[in-house]
Design an enzyme around this catalytic site. Structure first.
Site, short mmCIF file in Angstrom:
data_model
loop_
_atom_site.label_atom_id
_atom_site.label_comp_id
_atom_site.label_asym_id
_atom_site.label_seq_id
_atom_site.Cartn_x
_atom_site.Cartn_y
_atom_site.Cartn_z
N CYS A 78 0.82 -1.21 0.00
CA CYS A 78 0.00 0.00 0.00
C CYS A 78 0.86 1.27 0.00
O CYS A 78 1.44 1.60 -1.02
CB CYS A 78 -0.99 -0.06 1.16
SG CYS A 78 -2.44 0.92 0.84
N HIS A 169 -3.43 -5.38 1.93
CA HIS A 169 -2.67 -5.65 3.17
C HIS A 169 -2.76 -7.11 3.59
O HIS A 169 -3.57 -7.45 4.47
CB HIS A 169 -3.24 -4.79 4.31
CG HIS A 169 -3.02 -3.33 4.16
ND1 HIS A 169 -1.94 -2.68 4.72
CD2 HIS A 169 -3.74 -2.40 3.51
CE1 HIS A 169 -2.01 -1.39 4.42
NE2 HIS A 169 -3.08 -1.19 3.69
N GLU A 171 -0.93 -8.59 5.59
CA GLU A 171 -0.58 -8.67 7.02
C GLU A 171 -1.78 -8.41 7.93
O GLU A 171 -1.70 -8.64 9.13
CB GLU A 171 0.56 -7.69 7.33
CG GLU A 171 0.19 -6.22 7.38
CD GLU A 171 -0.05 -5.58 6.02
OE1 GLU A 171 0.01 -6.28 4.99
OE2 GLU A 171 -0.32 -4.37 5.98
N1 GLN Z 1 -3.61 6.45 1.60
C1 GLN Z 1 -2.25 6.13 1.98
C2 GLN Z 1 -1.25 6.94 1.16
O1 GLN Z 1 -1.60 7.49 0.13
C3 GLN Z 1 -1.97 4.65 1.85
C4 GLN Z 1 -2.88 3.84 2.74
C5 GLN Z 1 -2.33 2.55 3.22
O2 GLN Z 1 -1.12 2.32 3.26
N2 GLN Z 1 -3.23 1.69 3.66
O3 GLN Z 1 -0.13 7.00 1.52
#
Ligand code: GLN
Length: 218
Positions: A78, A169, A171
């Site tokens: 992410c 995710h 995890e």
């Molecule tokens: N919205 C976050 C970003 O742009 C990422 C979200 C996440 O890691 N779950 O950095």
């Protein structure tokens, strides 16, 4: 050989817990010295602007680049995937190490977070639960990048020879398959049976995400 988890912000304990469950020794990475001899590093989900500022402040950006050139594999989940991308829509790339185009917050607000399931045969013979939290979308991949999971109008997981990126995710789910996949990419041998993750589980079982992970259990 160990796998490190960048421990500045975001879901660190959850990754440590999953590595523990597959018998991989995991190390928290807070400073450049913590990167010594790591086979791989996980850059966790969290907030990419915040992670970028903290890495630059503590000199971890240059240290990570150096260790990556020496062979340390990388997995960005992410926010971590955003930091590794060569192209970020309307923003300047940070590491720019994997040839993907990514769009931050592409599903909307935090309230548009969701869970679903998908099959990724390269990673697991069984469908896996996926959790997207204010996730980005990978819009395209370039040279040397293989798509592992394409969904609707976006790519959710991809890899190059030495980098793995997922916009969801693993995890935060009970599945350890992606952690096994990354460990093997790092040349390590994860346990095939699943331990109970006793070492770090006590750090986070009371969090709200555990309830979310139970909802996603399939
Ligand atoms: N919205 C976050 C970003 O742009 C990422 C979200 C996440 O890691 N779950 O950095």
């Amino acid at each position: 050989m160990e796998i490190g988890v960048l421990d500045l912000q975001g879901d660190v304990c959850e990754h440590l817990d999953h590595l523990d469950m597959i018998g991989i020794t995991a190390r928290r990475v807070k400073s450049a010295e913590d990167l010594d001899h790591l086979a791989g590093l996980i850059i966790p989900g969290g907030e990419s602007t915040c992670l970028a500022r903290l890495m630059s402040t503590f000199g971890l950006d240059q240290a990570i680049l150096k260790r990556h050139k020496e062979g340390m594999k990388l997995w960005g989940t992410c926010a971590g995937a955003i930091l590794l991308a060569t192209h970020i829509k309307q923003e300047t790339p940070y590491f720019g190490l994997i040839d993907i185009e990514i769009e931050r917050n592409a599903f909307g607000s935090q309230l548009d977070s969701f869970a679903c399931e998908a099959s990724i045969p390269e990673v697991s013979p069984l469908p896996m639960p996926l959790i997207f939290i204010r996730a980005p979308k990978i819009k395209s991949v370039g040279n040397g990048v293989r798509v592992l999971l394409a969904m609707d109008d976006f790519i959710a997981a991809a890899e190059s020879a030495d980098i793995l990126v997922t916009v969801f995710h693993p995890e935060l789910t009970p599945s350890v398959e992606f952690h096994r996949y990354f460990a093997r990419k790092c040349g390590l041998h994860p346990r095939s049976e699943q331990g109970n993750g006793a070492v770090s589980r006590s750090l986070w079982t009371r969090t709200g995400w555990m309830r979310f992970a139970r909802i996603a259990r399939l």
